[in-house]
Enzyme design. Structure first.
Site: not given
Length: 219
Positions: A130-133
């Protein structure tokens, strides 16, 4: 048909069309067979199943599929192997998103996903959490050092400049690594410990990797 038994099956024709074939005996000795084109229905079902297990932006496995793959890898390690889970967080992603906009941020995430995929073996799993993970399940390794080699390769790949929205963009990546069976035997336990190692990497200067319970290594 000779045995006058009802039947139902699917057949894919050479052109890719999927037919649902149904047969039913009728009174008087006859037999009726119907052929229904279910190609679009099956494609929609496959698409729904795919979307349930993959990230819509990068098409990488999502957290659910990651958990499934991680469980399989843990089972393999219980039989005498060793596997690693890498938890990745992209450094300096937010400034890119804020400066160039969300569309450029999405383009960058897709490009990062491509580089991650090019850095692993075919039997490893790259997932977007999720996001930048992101997370990577690295299976069948011989020693902890093998995970360090992969982590350094990932850092080298991600720190190379990207061409995004007509501009050169530079980011980094911090990585936390946990091992099964050394650090845990469940998906939640391993992800939590890899996350703990990740934050150690970020606290010690970013753009480096850390093993759970050990010091980090700089790029």
């Amino acid at each position: 048909v000779r045995e006058r038994r009802p039947h139902q099956y699917e057949r894919m024709r050479p052109n890719g069309t999927v037919l649902e074939v149904r047969g039913m005996p009728i009174a008087g000795g006859g037999f009726v067979t119907t052929y229904v084109d279910v190609t679009e229905q099956r494609r929609n079902q496959e698409l729904i199943a795919h979307l349930a297990h993959h990230d819509t932006l990068t098409d990488l496995p999502n957290r659910k599929l990651l958990s499934d793959r991680l469980q399989m890898a843990i089972a393999g390690s219980a039989r005498g192997g060793l596997m690693a889970v890498h938890f990745l967080d992209i450094d300096h992603f937010k400034p890119v998103n804020d400066t160039l906009g969300h569309r450029a941020g999405d383009e960058l995430l897709v490009a990062i996903a491509g580089r991650l995929l090019s850095s692993v073996r075919g039997n490893d799993t790259v997932a977007r959490i999720g996001g930048d993970e992101f997370a990577i399940v690295q299976t069948a390794i011989r020693a902890r050092a093998d995970a360090g080699v992969l982590a350094q390769r990932l850092i080298d790949q991600i720190t190379r400049p990207f061409e995004i929205a007509g501009r050169q963009v530079e980011v980094g990546v911090s990585i936390g690594i946990a091992f099964a069976p050394l650090d845990g035997s469940t998906t939640d336990e391993l992800l939590a410990k890899a996350d703990d190692a990740l934050y150690r990497s970020k606290a010690q200067g970013r753009c480096r990797y850390s093993y759970f319970g050990a010091k980090s290594a700089a790029a």
